[in-house]
Design an enzyme around this catalytic site. Structure first.
Site, PDB file in Angstrom:
ATOM      1  N   ARG A  93      -8.077  -0.752   5.048  1.00 56.02           N
ATOM      2  CA  ARG A  93      -7.166   0.189   4.402  1.00 56.02           C
ATOM      3  C   ARG A  93      -5.853  -0.487   4.021  1.00 56.02           C
ATOM      4  O   ARG A  93      -5.155   0.015   3.137  1.00 56.02           O
ATOM      5  CB  ARG A  93      -6.865   1.361   5.345  1.00 56.02           C
ATOM      6  CG  ARG A  93      -8.052   2.241   5.633  1.00 56.02           C
ATOM      7  CD  ARG A  93      -7.623   3.444   6.432  1.00 56.02           C
ATOM      8  NE  ARG A  93      -6.297   3.851   5.996  1.00 56.02           N
ATOM      9  CZ  ARG A  93      -5.291   4.158   6.804  1.00 56.02           C
ATOM     10  NH1 ARG A  93      -5.444   4.151   8.084  1.00 56.02           N
ATOM     11  NH2 ARG A  93      -4.127   4.521   6.316  1.00 56.02           N
ATOM     12  N   CYS A 128      -4.198  12.245  13.028  1.00 55.08           N
ATOM     13  CA  CYS A 128      -4.918  10.969  12.995  1.00 55.08           C
ATOM     14  C   CYS A 128      -4.662  10.242  14.292  1.00 55.08           C
ATOM     15  O   CYS A 128      -4.020  10.765  15.193  1.00 55.08           O
ATOM     16  CB  CYS A 128      -4.543  10.154  11.766  1.00 55.08           C
ATOM     17  SG  CYS A 128      -2.962   9.364  11.884  1.00 55.08           S
ATOM     18  N   ASP A 146       5.460   0.523  11.867  1.00 50.62           N
ATOM     19  CA  ASP A 146       4.256  -0.159  11.383  1.00 50.62           C
ATOM     20  C   ASP A 146       4.174  -1.617  11.848  1.00 50.62           C
ATOM     21  O   ASP A 146       3.199  -2.306  11.544  1.00 50.62           O
ATOM     22  CB  ASP A 146       4.182  -0.100   9.845  1.00 50.62           C
ATOM     23  CG  ASP A 146       3.905   1.311   9.359  1.00 50.62           C
ATOM     24  OD1 ASP A 146       3.476   2.144  10.169  1.00 50.62           O
ATOM     25  OD2 ASP A 146       4.130   1.579   8.168  1.00 50.62           O
ATOM     26  N   ARG A 180       0.943  14.435  13.074  1.00 48.42           N
ATOM     27  CA  ARG A 180       1.373  14.245  11.693  1.00 48.42           C
ATOM     28  C   ARG A 180       1.326  15.532  10.860  1.00 48.42           C
ATOM     29  O   ARG A 180       0.598  15.623   9.863  1.00 48.42           O
ATOM     30  CB  ARG A 180       0.564  13.119  11.044  1.00 48.42           C
ATOM     31  CG  ARG A 180       0.660  11.842  11.868  1.00 48.42           C
ATOM     32  CD  ARG A 180       0.011  10.686  11.212  1.00 48.42           C
ATOM     33  NE  ARG A 180       0.810  10.157  10.110  1.00 48.42           N
ATOM     34  CZ  ARG A 180       0.446   9.098   9.393  1.00 48.42           C
ATOM     35  NH1 ARG A 180      -0.688   8.495   9.650  1.00 48.42           N
ATOM     36  NH2 ARG A 180       1.204   8.672   8.421  1.00 48.42           N
ATOM     37  N   LYS A 228       0.846  -1.212   0.000  1.00 43.63           N
ATOM     38  CA  LYS A 228       0.000   0.000   0.000  1.00 43.63           C
ATOM     39  C   LYS A 228       0.874   1.253   0.000  1.00 43.63           C
ATOM     40  O   LYS A 228       0.665   2.174  -0.790  1.00 43.63           O
ATOM     41  CB  LYS A 228      -0.895  -0.013   1.242  1.00 43.63           C
ATOM     42  CG  LYS A 228      -1.524   1.335   1.564  1.00 43.63           C
ATOM     43  CD  LYS A 228      -2.362   1.304   2.816  1.00 43.63           C
ATOM     44  CE  LYS A 228      -1.624   1.488   4.120  1.00 43.63           C
ATOM     45  NZ  LYS A 228      -1.213   2.851   4.454  1.00 43.63           N
ATOM     46  N   ASN A 229       1.853   1.281   0.894  1.00 41.95           N
ATOM     47  CA  ASN A 229       2.623   2.516   1.065  1.00 41.95           C
ATOM     48  C   ASN A 229       3.582   2.780  -0.093  1.00 41.95           C
ATOM     49  O   ASN A 229       4.054   3.901  -0.261  1.00 41.95           O
ATOM     50  CB  ASN A 229       3.376   2.494   2.402  1.00 41.95           C
ATOM     51  CG  ASN A 229       2.416   2.632   3.574  1.00 41.95           C
ATOM     52  OD1 ASN A 229       1.244   2.944   3.383  1.00 41.95           O
ATOM     53  ND2 ASN A 229       2.907   2.391   4.785  1.00 41.95           N
TER      54      ASN A 229
HETATM   55  N1  EPU Z   1       6.723  14.673  10.405  1.00 40.37           N
HETATM   56  C1  EPU Z   1       6.705  16.026  10.698  1.00 40.37           C
HETATM   57  N2  EPU Z   1       6.546  16.891   9.667  1.00 40.37           N
HETATM   58  C2  EPU Z   1       6.419  16.490   8.376  1.00 40.37           C
HETATM   59  C3  EPU Z   1       6.434  15.120   8.080  1.00 40.37           C
HETATM   60  C4  EPU Z   1       6.597  14.218   9.121  1.00 40.37           C
HETATM   61  O1  EPU Z   1       6.825  16.438  11.858  1.00 40.37           O
HETATM   62  O2  EPU Z   1       6.282  17.348   7.486  1.00 40.37           O
HETATM   63  C5  EPU Z   1       6.900  13.705  11.500  1.00 40.37           C
HETATM   64  C6  EPU Z   1       5.673  12.789  11.657  1.00 40.37           C
HETATM   65  O3  EPU Z   1       4.674  13.401  12.431  1.00 40.37           O
HETATM   66  C7  EPU Z   1       6.289  11.571  12.303  1.00 40.37           C
HETATM   67  C8  EPU Z   1       7.681  11.510  11.639  1.00 40.37           C
HETATM   68  O4  EPU Z   1       7.942  12.817  11.142  1.00 40.37           O
HETATM   69  O5  EPU Z   1       6.418  11.806  13.677  1.00 40.37           O
HETATM   70  C9  EPU Z   1       7.828  10.513  10.502  1.00 40.37           C
HETATM   71  O6  EPU Z   1       6.695  10.624   9.640  1.00 40.37           O
HETATM   72  P1  EPU Z   1       6.757  10.251   8.084  1.00 40.37           P
HETATM   73  O7  EPU Z   1       6.609  11.510   7.302  1.00 40.37           O
HETATM   74  O8  EPU Z   1       7.975   9.422   7.818  1.00 40.37           O
HETATM   75  O9  EPU Z   1       5.461   9.371   7.935  1.00 40.37           O
HETATM   76  P2  EPU Z   1       4.426   9.382   6.722  1.00 40.37           P
HETATM   77  O10 EPU Z   1       5.119   9.582   5.443  1.00 40.37           O
HETATM   78  O11 EPU Z   1       3.281  10.264   7.072  1.00 40.37           O
HETATM   79  C10 EPU Z   1       4.627   6.821   6.173  1.00 40.37           C
HETATM   80  C11 EPU Z   1       3.685   5.651   6.122  1.00 40.37           C
HETATM   81  C12 EPU Z   1       3.268   5.266   7.531  1.00 40.37           C
HETATM   82  C13 EPU Z   1       4.532   4.912   8.312  1.00 40.37           C
HETATM   83  C14 EPU Z   1       5.509   6.089   8.298  1.00 40.37           C
HETATM   84  C15 EPU Z   1       6.832   5.798   8.985  1.00 40.37           C
HETATM   85  C16 EPU Z   1       2.569   5.953   4.011  1.00 40.37           C
HETATM   86  C17 EPU Z   1       1.324   6.257   3.293  1.00 40.37           C
HETATM   87  N3  EPU Z   1       2.515   6.007   5.344  1.00 40.37           N
HETATM   88  O12 EPU Z   1       3.892   7.883   6.800  1.00 40.37           O
HETATM   89  O13 EPU Z   1       2.449   4.107   7.406  1.00 40.37           O
HETATM   90  O14 EPU Z   1       4.201   4.611   9.647  1.00 40.37           O
HETATM   91  O15 EPU Z   1       5.785   6.470   6.936  1.00 40.37           O
HETATM   92  O16 EPU Z   1       7.441   4.703   8.403  1.00 40.37           O
HETATM   93  O17 EPU Z   1       3.580   5.632   3.399  1.00 40.37           O
HETATM   94  C18 EPU Z   1       0.751   2.621   8.018  1.00 40.37           C
HETATM   95  O18 EPU Z   1       0.933   2.042   6.931  1.00 40.37           O
HETATM   96  O19 EPU Z   1       0.034   2.126   8.936  1.00 40.37           O
HETATM   97  C19 EPU Z   1       1.397   3.905   8.254  1.00 40.37           C
HETATM   98  C20 EPU Z   1       1.003   4.745   9.215  1.00 40.37           C
END
Ligand code: EPU
Length: 427
Positions: free
Chosen positions: A408, A127, A316, A132, A24-25
């Site tokens: 999801r 969420c 995850d 986030r 998915k991701n």
């Molecule tokens: N963060 C910020 N600011 C930003 C972006 C991120 O403060 O602009 C913080 C986030 O709040 C978090 C950390 O940085 O504390 C890391 O977040 P990241 O951006 O890496 O997460 P994401 O891209 O929103 C993806 C996956 C998540 C997975 C995380 C970490 C997708 C669609 N989602 O989220 O997957 O947990 O990377 O590996 O790719 C799941 O599949 O259940 C899921 C939540």
């Protein structure tokens, strides 16, 4: 939203094979990448999941033409192949009702802005696992020359003359920001250098796919060098297998003292969890078609897991390991360093008899002799899977409510588990 529940009669040792779907991701940014080209993009090995349908709806809303290959409809395809033609995009706005349902929709911002010079994307909210924010995405786009404001809950981004390459250091490693900014930089003028990038296999899947469409991205350590190109060509891109789905079923094998072959996954992407599975009593071996996870002994080891960016232990998989550690090994600990609120499953596992103490971002997990079935409620995708795993191992009946979360991210969950002997149904 489904108001059905998953009902599990626990206590069966699972034996069999499970085919692992596309990730998915990985699929979500690959679908967003189709915005970058005027030629057809064929995306293969898509999982059949609610989040994928939402992203396809968003692309269709922008004006992309979506065609399911080989079958009549998306439902019939069970995912797999979709051809996307984005030359007909006539809308650069992603509204609240689409973004609100899936915060990962934010990955369309970079592609729309770099291709069309403007974008209006509803600001995703927090969420169940944390606030986030998306400040790293927005700050990096500004460094590429975008003007960005937030108005009425929307991100209004403009770059009338296009984006321009820059040297950017992400303050913290972010999967989504890395993906969004790489896609933005691919069509920016000149060279972009990104430091402190995420190296999750899903990010590498995106980089390899973009390069196959004519992008110029070189990754070395945590740095990406991107030389902007005028356009991307069409082509075929393939979603990698889902390492989190595979990891979740690996835990299912161990927690039920069973033996499951995970078809289609490679050992490499399971490396961050393999050692822990082995220390908790599993044998993890490579097979011709994937990886076999087999319970061999009950463990008395004490485990300390700490979630980190890849190649560290994945956040995850934290919830699923909490379920496992609640009946396996000796007193263990888990530390969550990625999200600030990813312990919602603990209260539900406690209702099933788990003995877990929460101290800030750390957990102490004292294994109990057995879990007992209960009515519980899913709070997010991975928390839902933790409850399924606990239910498979528990004595008696577990009823899991709020299961729209699980749809999801886990395709054909009940079918896959039933094929291994589980007594699980949706009512
Ligand atoms: N963060 C910020 N600011 C930003 C972006 C991120 O403060 O602009 C913080 C986030 O709040 C978090 C950390 O940085 O504390 C890391 O977040 P990241 O951006 O890496 O997460 P994401 O891209 O929103 C993806 C996956 C998540 C997975 C995380 C970490 C997708 C669609 N989602 O989220 O997957 O947990 O990377 O590996 O790719 C799941 O599949 O259940 C899921 C939540």
């Amino acid at each position: 939203m489904s108001d059905k529940k998953i009902v599990i009669e626990g206590g069966v040792s699972l034996q069999g094979k499970i085919k692992i779907n596309g990730s998915k991701n990985a699929a979500l940014p690959l679908l967003a990448a189709a915005i970058l080209s005027d030629d057809d993009i064929l995306v293969e090995n898509l999982p059949h999941l609610r989040d994928i349908s939402l992203m396809l709806n968003l692309l269709a809303h922008l004006g992309s033409e979506i065609c399911f290959e080989g079958y009549g409809s998306y439902l019939a395809t069970r995912g797999k192949k979709v051809r996307i033609s984005s030359k007909s995009i006539n809308n650069t706005e992603a509204p609240y009702d689409l973004v609100n349902k899936m915060r990962a929709s934010i990955v369309v911002l970079g592609p729309i802005l770099t291709k069309y010079g403007k974008a209006k994307v509803s600001l995703p909210g927090g969420c169940a696992i944390g606030l986030r924010p998306i400040n790293y995405h927005l700050d990096a786009l500004k460094q590429l020359g975008a003007e960005i404001s937030i108005r009425n809950g929307n991100i209004i981004a403009r770059a009338p003359k296009g984006l321009t390459g820059a040297e950017i250091t992400f303050p913290r490693i972010s999967v989504g920001a890395t993906e969004n900014i790489i896609m933005a930089a691919v069509l920016a003028k000149g060279k972009t250098i990104l430091h402190n990038i995420a190296l999750e296999p899903e990010v590498i899947n995106l980089v390899d796919s973009l390069n196959s469409l004519g992008a110029k991205i070189e990754v070395s350590g945590r740095t990406a060098k991107i030389t902007g190109v005028k356009k991307l060509k069409g082509g075929k891109i393939t979603v990698i297998p889902d390492r989190i789905e595979a990891g979740s079923y690996a835990v299912a094998a161990l927690i039920t003292k069973g033996d499951i072959e995970l078809i289609g996954i490679n050992m490499g992407v399971l490396a961050p969890i393999k050692e822990f599975l082995e220390r908790l009593g599993a044998e993890v071996t490579k097979t011709k078609k994937g990886v076999r996870v087999r319970y061999i002994k009950s463990s008395t080891e004490s485990i300390a897991i700490k979630t980190e960016e890849y190649p560290g232990f994945p956040t995850d998989m934290q919830a699923q390991f909490c379920a496992l550690l609640s009946i396996c090994g000796k007193e263990s600990s888990a530390e969550e360093t990625i999200f600030e609120n990813r312990f919602m499953h603990i209260a539900e596992l406690s209702r099933m008899g788990a003995d877990i103490e929460v101290k800030g971002n750390r957990l102490n997990i004292r294994p109990v002799a057995g879990l007992s079935g209960a009515e519980v409620s899913a709070t997010d995708l991975r928390a839902s899977m933790a409850l399924v795993l606990a239910g498979l191992a528990a004595n008696g009946t577990t009823e899991i409510h709020n299961i729209h979360h699980i749809d999801r991210g886990y395709e054909a969950l009940e079918e896959k588990l039933r094929n291994c002997g589980a007594n699980i149904s949706r009512k």
